[in-house]
Design a protein around this motif. Sequence first.
Motif, PDB file in Angstrom:
ATOM      1  N   ASN A  29     -35.106   3.114 -13.812  1.00 15.83           N
ATOM      2  CA  ASN A  29     -34.018   2.481 -13.059  1.00 15.83           C
ATOM      3  C   ASN A  29     -33.069   1.736 -13.989  1.00 15.83           C
ATOM      4  OD1 ASN A  29     -35.005   3.442 -10.650  1.00 15.83           O
ATOM      5  ND2 ASN A  29     -36.109   1.559 -10.130  1.00 15.83           N
ATOM      6  N   ARG A  30     -33.588   1.182 -15.070  1.00 11.35           N
ATOM      7  CA  ARG A  30     -32.726   0.496 -16.031  1.00 11.35           C
ATOM      8  C   ARG A  30     -31.781   1.488 -16.703  1.00 11.35           C
ATOM      9  NH1 ARG A  30     -35.379  -2.989 -20.825  1.00 11.35           N
ATOM     10  NH2 ARG A  30     -35.771  -0.911 -21.671  1.00 11.35           N
ATOM     11  N   GLU A  31     -32.285   2.651 -17.064  1.00 13.05           N
ATOM     12  CA  GLU A  31     -31.409   3.678 -17.642  1.00 13.05           C
ATOM     13  C   GLU A  31     -30.390   4.155 -16.608  1.00 13.05           C
ATOM     14  OE1 GLU A  31     -33.836   6.786 -19.098  1.00 13.05           O
ATOM     15  OE2 GLU A  31     -34.904   5.539 -20.556  1.00 13.05           O
ATOM     16  N   PHE A  32     -30.858   4.312 -15.382  1.00 15.25           N
ATOM     17  CA  PHE A  32     -29.972   4.774 -14.319  1.00 15.25           C
ATOM     18  C   PHE A  32     -28.827   3.791 -14.093  1.00 15.25           C
ATOM     19  CE2 PHE A  32     -28.666   5.571  -9.988  1.00 15.25           C
ATOM     20  CZ  PHE A  32     -28.715   6.954  -9.891  1.00 15.25           C
ATOM     21  N   LYS A  33     -29.125   2.505 -14.119  1.00 12.25           N
ATOM     22  CA  LYS A  33     -28.106   1.483 -13.897  1.00 12.25           C
ATOM     23  C   LYS A  33     -27.069   1.490 -15.010  1.00 12.25           C
ATOM     24  CE  LYS A  33     -27.609  -3.501 -13.162  1.00 12.25           C
ATOM     25  NZ  LYS A  33     -28.325  -4.796 -13.059  1.00 12.25           N
ATOM     26  N   THR A  34     -27.512   1.687 -16.258  1.00 16.47           N
ATOM     27  CA  THR A  34     -26.579   1.720 -17.385  1.00 16.47           C
ATOM     28  C   THR A  34     -25.624   2.906 -17.275  1.00 16.47           C
ATOM     29  OG1 THR A  34     -28.243   0.655 -18.793  1.00 16.47           O
ATOM     30  CG2 THR A  34     -26.411   1.787 -19.887  1.00 16.47           C
ATOM     31  N   GLN A  35     -26.155   4.086 -16.977  1.00 14.37           N
ATOM     32  CA  GLN A  35     -25.305   5.268 -16.858  1.00 14.37           C
ATOM     33  C   GLN A  35     -24.363   5.151 -15.666  1.00 14.37           C
ATOM     34  OE1 GLN A  35     -27.647   8.857 -16.959  1.00 14.37           O
ATOM     35  NE2 GLN A  35     -28.998   8.070 -18.555  1.00 14.37           N
ATOM     36  N   LEU A  36     -24.845   4.555 -14.595  1.00 17.53           N
ATOM     37  CA  LEU A  36     -23.993   4.400 -13.422  1.00 17.53           C
ATOM     38  C   LEU A  36     -22.834   3.454 -13.712  1.00 17.53           C
ATOM     39  CD1 LEU A  36     -23.861   5.330 -10.488  1.00 17.53           C
ATOM     40  CD2 LEU A  36     -25.111   3.274  -9.847  1.00 17.53           C
ATOM     41  N   ALA A  37     -23.103   2.385 -14.471  1.00 18.26           N
ATOM     42  CA  ALA A  37     -22.037   1.444 -14.817  1.00 18.26           C
ATOM     43  C   ALA A  37     -20.977   2.105 -15.693  1.00 18.26           C
ATOM     44  CB  ALA A  37     -22.628   0.227 -15.521  1.00 18.26           C
ATOM     45  N   ILE A  38     -21.377   3.053 -16.546  1.00 15.97           N
ATOM     46  CA  ILE A  38     -20.414   3.740 -17.417  1.00 15.97           C
ATOM     47  C   ILE A  38     -19.510   4.662 -16.607  1.00 15.97           C
ATOM     48  CG2 ILE A  38     -20.208   5.402 -19.301  1.00 15.97           C
ATOM     49  CD1 ILE A  38     -22.787   4.252 -20.450  1.00 15.97           C
ATOM     50  N   LEU A  39     -20.078   5.352 -15.624  1.00 18.31           N
ATOM     51  CA  LEU A  39     -19.311   6.343 -14.886  1.00 18.31           C
ATOM     52  C   LEU A  39     -18.389   5.715 -13.837  1.00 18.31           C
ATOM     53  CD1 LEU A  39     -21.945   9.197 -14.370  1.00 18.31           C
ATOM     54  CD2 LEU A  39     -20.105   9.058 -16.045  1.00 18.31           C
ATOM     55  N   VAL A  40     -18.843   4.677 -13.176  1.00 18.96           N
ATOM     56  CA  VAL A  40     -18.010   4.121 -12.097  1.00 18.96           C
ATOM     57  C   VAL A  40     -16.819   3.346 -12.634  1.00 18.96           C
ATOM     58  CG1 VAL A  40     -19.957   3.986 -10.506  1.00 18.96           C
ATOM     59  CG2 VAL A  40     -19.445   2.022 -11.941  1.00 18.96           C
ATOM     60  N   GLN A  41     -16.963   2.731 -13.812  1.00 23.53           N
ATOM     61  CA  GLN A  41     -15.895   1.924 -14.399  1.00 23.53           C
ATOM     62  C   GLN A  41     -15.405   0.869 -13.400  1.00 23.53           C
ATOM     63  OE1 GLN A  41     -12.951   4.540 -16.082  1.00 23.53           O
ATOM     64  NE2 GLN A  41     -14.409   5.454 -17.531  1.00 23.53           N
ATOM     65  N   ASP A  42     -14.155   0.960 -12.969  1.00 25.19           N
ATOM     66  CA  ASP A  42     -13.615  -0.037 -12.048  1.00 25.19           C
ATOM     67  C   ASP A  42     -13.762   0.355 -10.580  1.00 25.19           C
ATOM     68  OD1 ASP A  42     -12.858  -1.560 -14.203  1.00 25.19           O
ATOM     69  OD2 ASP A  42     -10.850  -0.681 -14.307  1.00 25.19           O
TER      70      ASP A  42
END
Length: 233
Positions: A29-42
Amino acid sequence: MQQITYCFGITTPFIPLYHSESNPVERKNREFKTQLAILVQDHHSEWDHHLSSIRFAINSTCCDSTGYSPSFLTFGREIRAPYDPVYDLRKVIDAENFIPRITPYLKKLATTLSEAMDRNCKKQDVQKTRLDSRRRPAVFKKGDKVLLKSHTLSSSKSGFSSKLAPKRDGPYMILRIASPTTYELGSCTNPPERIGRYHAADLSPFVEGTGSDTLTPLIPKRRRGRPKKNVSS
């Protein structure tokens, strides 16, 4: 779920409270959260649009601890990319497993799983050695009184701030040593009352002094466990 685990004889022990490192799912889940933050941006409201691509990336990425991707260890082959059926049909045909090749294929898969398990065990030993070099040794015994790290939440309604609250609360009594790093705590005034399992990192020794026997926790911990079973009428 509780009935299924009981029928199959599966035990479901809980991990220590507030110590998510014990659960491999939380690591993913920690990896998932990091990748999700990169893709969603603003565009934070569009996070659900990126779930499929992140899932594909996690399942198709080679894991350092096993040496193979999760999809290969689960299905025996790498999953096809979305563009493969459209632009590379030959790759799709070559990846299929025909009947004459099933026996050597299964033997190779069994060998691959065995190698992945051995590699994973070695990686775990390396990680354990590295983390143990920085770990504070736990010297608690059954019956010792300890202070427990507070995990309080701020509440503007009641005028409570977690930053100004005590960092540790107690004392509590160690009722049982569940593992070398996990302790089951109970109330000092009512020892049979169990409040849960906690990791050694959240505990500190309680130094008794004048009038320490009358001390009680400022914010008593309540017992947390499995939800109550639904009784059908």
